[in-house]
Design a protein around this motif. Structure first.
Motif, PDB file in Angstrom:
ATOM      1  N   SER A  99       0.854  -1.242  -0.245  1.00  0.00           N
ATOM      2  CA  SER A  99       0.056  -0.072  -0.093  1.00  0.00           C
ATOM      3  C   SER A  99       0.757   1.130  -0.121  1.00  0.00           C
ATOM      4  O   SER A  99       1.946   1.191   0.547  1.00  0.00           O
ATOM      5  CB  SER A  99      -0.854   0.069   1.189  1.00  0.00           C
ATOM      6  OG  SER A  99      -1.840  -1.101   1.332  1.00  0.00           O
ATOM      7  N   CYS A 100       0.422   2.135  -0.621  1.00  0.00           N
ATOM      8  CA  CYS A 100       0.935   3.581  -0.585  1.00  0.00           C
ATOM      9  C   CYS A 100       0.038   4.492  -0.212  1.00  0.00           C
ATOM     10  O   CYS A 100      -0.941   4.856  -1.013  1.00  0.00           O
ATOM     11  CB  CYS A 100       1.662   3.980  -1.923  1.00  0.00           C
ATOM     12  SG  CYS A 100       2.226   5.384  -2.333  1.00  0.00           S
ATOM     13  N   ALA A 101       0.168   5.124   0.914  1.00  0.00           N
ATOM     14  CA  ALA A 101      -0.950   6.208   1.458  1.00  0.00           C
ATOM     15  C   ALA A 101      -0.419   7.881   0.829  1.00  0.00           C
ATOM     16  O   ALA A 101       0.916   7.982   1.322  1.00  0.00           O
ATOM     17  CB  ALA A 101      -1.044   6.348   2.660  1.00  0.00           C
ATOM     18  N   ALA A 102      -1.126   8.347   0.186  1.00  0.00           N
ATOM     19  CA  ALA A 102      -0.634   9.459  -0.352  1.00  0.00           C
ATOM     20  C   ALA A 102      -1.185  10.843   0.409  1.00  0.00           C
ATOM     21  O   ALA A 102      -2.481  10.673   0.658  1.00  0.00           O
ATOM     22  CB  ALA A 102      -0.864   9.638  -1.676  1.00  0.00           C
ATOM     23  N   SER A 103      -0.524  12.042   0.458  1.00  0.00           N
ATOM     24  CA  SER A 103      -0.960  13.128   1.121  1.00  0.00           C
ATOM     25  C   SER A 103      -0.396  14.132   0.582  1.00  0.00           C
ATOM     26  O   SER A 103       0.483  14.385   0.164  1.00  0.00           O
ATOM     27  CB  SER A 103      -0.963  12.928   2.626  1.00  0.00           C
ATOM     28  OG  SER A 103       0.136  12.826   2.901  1.00  0.00           O
ATOM     29  N   GLY A 104      -0.960  15.300   0.925  1.00  0.00           N
ATOM     30  CA  GLY A 104      -0.358  16.745   0.591  1.00  0.00           C
ATOM     31  C   GLY A 104      -0.494  17.307  -0.778  1.00  0.00           C
ATOM     32  O   GLY A 104       0.163  18.250  -1.287  1.00  0.00           O
ATOM     33  N   GLY A 105      -1.303  16.703  -1.365  1.00  0.00           N
ATOM     34  CA  GLY A 105      -1.709  17.014  -2.681  1.00  0.00           C
ATOM     35  C   GLY A 105      -2.756  16.893  -3.224  1.00  0.00           C
ATOM     36  O   GLY A 105      -3.758  15.983  -2.982  1.00  0.00           O
ATOM     37  N   THR A 106      -3.228  17.163  -4.551  1.00  0.00           N
ATOM     38  CA  THR A 106      -4.498  16.731  -5.169  1.00  0.00           C
ATOM     39  C   THR A 106      -4.104  15.940  -6.483  1.00  0.00           C
ATOM     40  O   THR A 106      -3.220  16.261  -7.225  1.00  0.00           O
ATOM     41  CB  THR A 106      -5.159  17.824  -5.811  1.00  0.00           C
ATOM     42  OG1 THR A 106      -5.520  18.995  -4.609  1.00  0.00           O
ATOM     43  CG2 THR A 106      -6.247  17.550  -6.501  1.00  0.00           C
ATOM     44  N   PHE A 107      -4.281  14.735  -6.416  1.00  0.00           N
ATOM     45  CA  PHE A 107      -3.651  13.732  -7.178  1.00  0.00           C
ATOM     46  C   PHE A 107      -4.345  13.557  -8.582  1.00  0.00           C
ATOM     47  O   PHE A 107      -3.928  12.530  -9.349  1.00  0.00           O
ATOM     48  CB  PHE A 107      -3.605  12.402  -6.387  1.00  0.00           C
ATOM     49  CG  PHE A 107      -2.688  12.492  -5.368  1.00  0.00           C
ATOM     50  CD1 PHE A 107      -3.291  12.811  -4.031  1.00  0.00           C
ATOM     51  CD2 PHE A 107      -1.278  12.820  -5.525  1.00  0.00           C
ATOM     52  CE1 PHE A 107      -2.278  13.018  -2.994  1.00  0.00           C
ATOM     53  CE2 PHE A 107      -0.407  12.869  -4.269  1.00  0.00           C
ATOM     54  CZ  PHE A 107      -1.037  13.064  -2.977  1.00  0.00           C
ATOM     55  N   ARG A 108      -5.458  14.254  -8.828  1.00  0.00           N
ATOM     56  CA  ARG A 108      -6.063  13.842 -10.176  1.00  0.00           C
ATOM     57  C   ARG A 108      -5.139  14.011 -11.409  1.00  0.00           C
ATOM     58  O   ARG A 108      -5.594  13.149 -12.406  1.00  0.00           O
ATOM     59  CB  ARG A 108      -7.489  14.651 -10.355  1.00  0.00           C
ATOM     60  CG  ARG A 108      -6.931  16.369 -10.550  1.00  0.00           C
ATOM     61  CD  ARG A 108      -8.428  16.954 -10.751  1.00  0.00           C
ATOM     62  NE  ARG A 108      -8.211  18.294 -10.843  1.00  0.00           N
ATOM     63  CZ  ARG A 108      -8.083  19.306  -9.852  1.00  0.00           C
ATOM     64  NH1 ARG A 108      -8.359  18.832  -8.523  1.00  0.00           N
ATOM     65  NH2 ARG A 108      -7.836  20.465  -9.900  1.00  0.00           N
ATOM     66  N   ASP A 109      -4.216  14.847 -11.358  1.00  0.00           N
ATOM     67  CA  ASP A 109      -3.569  14.796 -12.651  1.00  0.00           C
ATOM     68  C   ASP A 109      -2.142  14.027 -12.266  1.00  0.00           C
ATOM     69  O   ASP A 109      -1.178  14.266 -13.283  1.00  0.00           O
ATOM     70  CB  ASP A 109      -3.116  16.536 -12.891  1.00  0.00           C
ATOM     71  CG  ASP A 109      -4.404  17.177 -13.059  1.00  0.00           C
ATOM     72  OD1 ASP A 109      -4.307  18.281 -12.787  1.00  0.00           O
ATOM     73  OD2 ASP A 109      -5.176  16.741 -13.736  1.00  0.00           O
ATOM     74  N   TYR A 110      -2.060  13.214 -11.456  1.00  0.00           N
ATOM     75  CA  TYR A 110      -0.807  12.719 -11.274  1.00  0.00           C
ATOM     76  C   TYR A 110      -0.994  11.082 -11.833  1.00  0.00           C
ATOM     77  O   TYR A 110      -1.837  10.641 -12.311  1.00  0.00           O
ATOM     78  CB  TYR A 110      -0.549  12.166  -9.619  1.00  0.00           C
ATOM     79  CG  TYR A 110       0.006  13.491  -8.972  1.00  0.00           C
ATOM     80  CD1 TYR A 110      -0.671  14.623  -8.778  1.00  0.00           C
ATOM     81  CD2 TYR A 110       1.152  13.444  -8.601  1.00  0.00           C
ATOM     82  CE1 TYR A 110       0.012  15.685  -8.315  1.00  0.00           C
ATOM     83  CE2 TYR A 110       1.909  14.298  -7.824  1.00  0.00           C
ATOM     84  CZ  TYR A 110       1.376  15.521  -7.733  1.00  0.00           C
ATOM     85  OH  TYR A 110       1.542  16.654  -6.710  1.00  0.00           O
ATOM     86  N   THR A 111       0.197  10.483 -12.255  1.00  0.00           N
ATOM     87  CA  THR A 111       0.449   9.167 -12.283  1.00  0.00           C
ATOM     88  C   THR A 111       1.154   8.560 -11.003  1.00  0.00           C
ATOM     89  O   THR A 111       2.237   9.081 -10.815  1.00  0.00           O
ATOM     90  CB  THR A 111       1.552   8.875 -13.581  1.00  0.00           C
ATOM     91  OG1 THR A 111       0.718   9.344 -14.745  1.00  0.00           O
ATOM     92  CG2 THR A 111       1.709   7.477 -13.871  1.00  0.00           C
ATOM     93  N   MET A 112       0.543   7.607 -10.614  1.00  0.00           N
ATOM     94  CA  MET A 112       1.119   6.785  -9.625  1.00  0.00           C
ATOM     95  C   MET A 112       1.633   5.638  -9.915  1.00  0.00           C
ATOM     96  O   MET A 112       1.460   4.863 -10.844  1.00  0.00           O
ATOM     97  CB  MET A 112       0.033   6.470  -8.683  1.00  0.00           C
ATOM     98  CG  MET A 112      -0.748   7.701  -7.953  1.00  0.00           C
ATOM     99  SD  MET A 112       0.158   8.970  -7.374  1.00  0.00           S
ATOM    100  CE  MET A 112       0.464   8.219  -5.809  1.00  0.00           C
TER     101      MET A 112
END
Length: 121
Positions: free
Chosen positions: A21-34
């Motif tokens: 699992s990778c918990a992401a925080s501190g941003g708005t990720f809709r434009d990201y590639t994970m």
């Protein structure tokens, strides 16, 4: 500031499964590639899988196709890597990555600290 925290690594036997699992925080990720990358001892970091946050489009390294599945839960801001039929050669530190391109084509990358996966034969 974007932060990525991996979990779920461990010591397993060949043929077993693990879910990272990778918990992401501190941003708005809709434009990201994970994505997930890995680095084995003495080797360079290599690509494992990516998923687009908005559309869920996935891509995999040939070495993991059919065995690993990347997914994301947008409500939880979490990316997963389901790993099945693990092999000793999958042993590595697995890193979560978040990246995006801005309007100028500049790429921004963020990395977690990694989680160790060890597969015994």
């Amino acid at each position: 500031q974007v932060q990525l925290v991996e979990s779920g690594g461990g010591l397993v036997q060949a043929g077993d499964s693990l879910r990272l699992s990778c918990a992401a925080s501190g941003g708005t990720f809709r434009d990201y590639t994970m994505g997930w990358f890995r680095q084995a001892p003495g080797k360079e970091r290599e690509f494992v899988a990516t998923i687009s946050w908005s559309g869920g489009v996935t891509r995999y390294a040939d070495s993991v196709k059919g065995r690993f599945t990347i997914s994301r839960d947008t409500a939880k801001n979490t990316v997963y890597l389901e790993m099945n039929s693990l092999k000793p050669e999958d042993t590595a530190v697995y890193y979560c990555n978040a990246n995006f391109l801005n309007g100028l084509g500049q790429r921004f990358d963020y990395w977690g600290l990694g989680t160790q996966v060890t597969v015994s034969s």
